[in-house]
Every structure is written in C-alpha cells, then in structure tokens.
Design a protein around this motif. Structure first.
Motif, short mmCIF file in Angstrom:
data_model
loop_
_atom_site.label_atom_id
_atom_site.label_comp_id
_atom_site.label_asym_id
_atom_site.label_seq_id
_atom_site.Cartn_x
_atom_site.Cartn_y
_atom_site.Cartn_z
N TYR A 1 0.82 -1.21 0.00
CA TYR A 1 0.00 0.00 0.00
C TYR A 1 0.86 1.26 0.00
O TYR A 1 1.94 1.30 0.60
CB TYR A 1 -0.89 0.03 1.25
CG TYR A 1 -1.85 -1.12 1.37
CD1 TYR A 1 -3.17 -1.00 0.92
CD2 TYR A 1 -1.46 -2.33 1.93
CE1 TYR A 1 -4.06 -2.06 1.03
CE2 TYR A 1 -2.34 -3.39 2.05
CZ TYR A 1 -3.64 -3.25 1.60
OH TYR A 1 -4.52 -4.30 1.71
N LYS B 1 -9.00 5.13 -2.46
CA LYS B 1 -8.24 3.88 -2.46
C LYS B 1 -7.56 3.68 -1.11
O LYS B 1 -7.16 4.64 -0.45
CB LYS B 1 -7.20 3.90 -3.57
CG LYS B 1 -7.78 4.00 -4.98
CD LYS B 1 -6.66 4.11 -6.00
CE LYS B 1 -7.21 4.32 -7.40
NZ LYS B 1 -6.12 4.51 -8.38
N SER C 1 -5.59 9.52 -2.90
CA SER C 1 -6.09 8.41 -3.70
C SER C 1 -5.88 8.66 -5.19
O SER C 1 -5.55 7.75 -5.96
CB SER C 1 -7.57 8.18 -3.41
OG SER C 1 -8.12 7.19 -4.24
#
Length: 358
Positions: free
Chosen positions: A82, A117, A349
């Motif tokens: 991530y 996200k 995001s």
C-alpha cells in the motif's frame, strides 16, 4: 499568568493563529456523518526510535509515539502493498488529541467507503517540552524534520507492507503540521510524491513588535523547565519557536534565544526565524517542488492564516507549479475532519502511485 493581550501577541509572533487562546489543548471539531457500509480499519500504537532526535538539549525522548492506521483487508491480503500517507498534528496537541480532532478511525473508514483507495495512514507524535517541535532541525529539540522524512519512513517501510517509493508516499499536516508539511515537502521531494497543507501556520517571517515588554519580561524570567510549562499557552508557543529556530547550546536551562533584551539580539534572532519561514526560502526549492505530482493547500475563510496561505499559492503560481488552493467556509479547526475525509484522503487516492514497488 500573562494577559490576554500578551498571549495574543505571542500567537501572532509564531503564526499560530486561533480565534482566541484555548483553555486547553483539545478543541472540539464537527464530525462527518457515518458512511453506511464502511469497513473497519485496524489501529496500531507503536514506538519508533529516532536517531535524529537522540542527544537533544531539551531532553526530548528519541522514542516517539506513532499511530498506524491499516486499511480494511490489510491482514487478509498478506501479499498486497500500500501507499503511505504521513499526517502531522498541530501545535499544543499530541497524536492522541490529533486523531480525536480529525475523528480517526471514522473519517478514514468513511473516506475508503466513499471511494478513496486504501492507504496506510501514519500519525507521529511531535509534541515537546514547549508543546511543539515545529517539525524543524534544532540541537535544542532534536531534528524532527529528519525524524519524519528519514527515520519514520525507514521504520514504516521496514515493518509494514508499503510501496517503498516516493511516488507512493504522501505528506499532510494541519496548522503547525501544515508548516511541517510545507517545510519538509520543500526539502524532501526525494521522499514524498504528493503534499497537502491544511491551514499551514508560520509561513512568513514575524515581527517581534507584537511581543510587548511585559511578555518579554515574563519569558526572560523563566529559569527552569518547570517554570516554562507553567506559562500561558501563547507564551509557550513563542518558546517553541525559539527552541526550534533560535537554539543556543550555551544558554541553559532552555537552550534558546528570544527576540528581546537589546536591538542586536532582536535582529539576530528574527533573522534566524525568517530563515525558517517557507515564504522566505521557497525560491531555493523550486526544483524540488516541480517534482511533485500534486500539491494542495486549504484554509478556512475565517482563519487568520488564510492570507499567508494565499501568498504560498501565489508563489507556486509564479513559478508555474501546479497546485490546488481552496478557501472553504470555516475557521482554523472547524472543518478539519470533513476536509480529511472528503478532500485529503481522496486527493492522495488520486495522486499517489498504487502499483507495485520497483
């Protein structure tokens, strides 16, 4: 205790502007509505050792509290990596108060549920003896700039499943944290790929004329760390600025110089403070700023800091550096949680790289 006038003067001097000096560090902020169907995040409270803060004259701990917010599905997807967003708190609060002000975990869960996200969110504690490090580099407080940009990033990349590249790291902060995001963002574009400055304080050089003789006398009368912690909120903010920007290893017990006593010292100290003002040093970092995929600044229309935020936006525009600038309805803290959920996390995001690390 100092007068309200003295406290307000100290606030103006450091650029930490609020409607009035608070009775306590914690402020109440509006919480966005709960988003239906939001999945829970996981919160971890850890300690991160910071070599950059070791040996500071103020006695600040080099073992810093850090809150890490892991997105839904982190544990269930052990191969997934991530991006990381580093979020810096403001003056007079620590990380626990910061997550209350922006209503973590609710706003993070809400942002993801609304389409942002998933990212790892990292919130370090940079509170000090005088209630704030200014995210600066000082032998008195320690090098909090390097702590954020180097030590903390290295630790998170080494202990969590991150995308360990600048394009996948974001930096955001509010108030003093907004100053930190501005300062660190300008100097460390090799580490971060997008930066968001929320109501940044302390952007311009300050005039000590706002600090009257009574306030200076009260500050100069401090002869111990304990006495410093008993000062009014605004005068402690002045000490925080001095510890960060005009350190003096030959001036115990606080190891700092104040802009007072005589005209020579006033001029020397204010010159050091000006050297730490982003509007004064932005021209040195234009090349760094051009590296960012995205830069955003926001500020409330009732916030005294909006004028300097506008100047920062205009400086970026002069150099042709793309940036989003938003003046929203509100004061210094009223909309911070809404902004974080509905603007900050969606901004990252859109503007961070979510592909696998190379």
């Amino acid at each position: 205790m100092g007068t309200l006038k003295n406290m307000a003067a100290a606030l103006l001097l450091t650029g930490v502007a609020l409607a009035s000096p608070p009775a306590s560090a914690q402020v109440q902020t509006a919480v966005p509505a709960v988003v239906s169907g939001a999945r829970p995040v996981a919160i971890e409270r850890i300690k991160v050792h910071a070599p950059s803060i070791e040996g500071n004259l103020e006695g600040e701990s080099a073992d810093r509290d850090v809150i890490v917010v892991l997105p839904p599905g982190y544990a269930a997807n052990p191969r997934k990596r991530y991006p990381v967003v580093y979020a810096l708190h403001g003056y007079s609060i620590g990380v626990e108060q910061w997550i209350q002000e922006i209503h973590v975990p609710q706003v993070v869960e809400g942002a993801f549920a609304l389409g942002a996200k998933p990212v790892i969110l990292v919130l370090p504690d940079s509170r000090t003896l005088h209630n704030g490090s200014m995210y600066s580099s000082s032998p008195t407080t320690g090098d909090f700039e390097r702590f954020v940009a180097r030590d903390l990033v290295a630790y998170i990349d080494g202990h969590y499943r991150t995308l360990a590249k600048r394009e996948s790291r974001g930096l955001v902060g509010h108030s003093m944290g907004g100053y930190g995001a501005t300062r660190i963002g300008m100097k460390h574009a090799d580490v971060f790929g997008a930066v968001y400055m929320m109501s940044p304080c302390c952007l311009s050089a300050r005039d000590a004329g706002m600090l009257d003789e009574a306030a200076l006398a009260q500050l100069n009368a401090v002869k111990s760390r304990e006495a410093a912690t008993a000062l009014p909120w605004g005068l402690r903010a002045t000490l925080a600025a001095a510890a960060a920007w005009s350190p003096n290893p030959k001036a115990p017990p606080l190891y700092l110089d104040l802009p007072g006593k005589d005209e020579k010292q006033r001029a020397e100290v204010l010159a050091k403070w000006a050297a730490n003002a982003p509007l004064a040093f932005i021209d040195q970092y234009v090349g760094n700023l051009r590296r960012y995929r995205a830069i955003a600044i926001d500020v409330g229309d009732k916030d005294g800091l909006r004028f300097d935020a506008q100047k920062l936006h205009e400086a970026l525009d002069r150099y042709g550096i793309a940036n989003q600038f938003t003046v929203y309805p509100g004061d210094h803290t009223s909309a911070v949680a809404d902004r974080f959920q509905n603007h900050v996390l969606p901004f990252f995001s859109t503007n961070l790289a979510f592909g696998e690390a190379r």
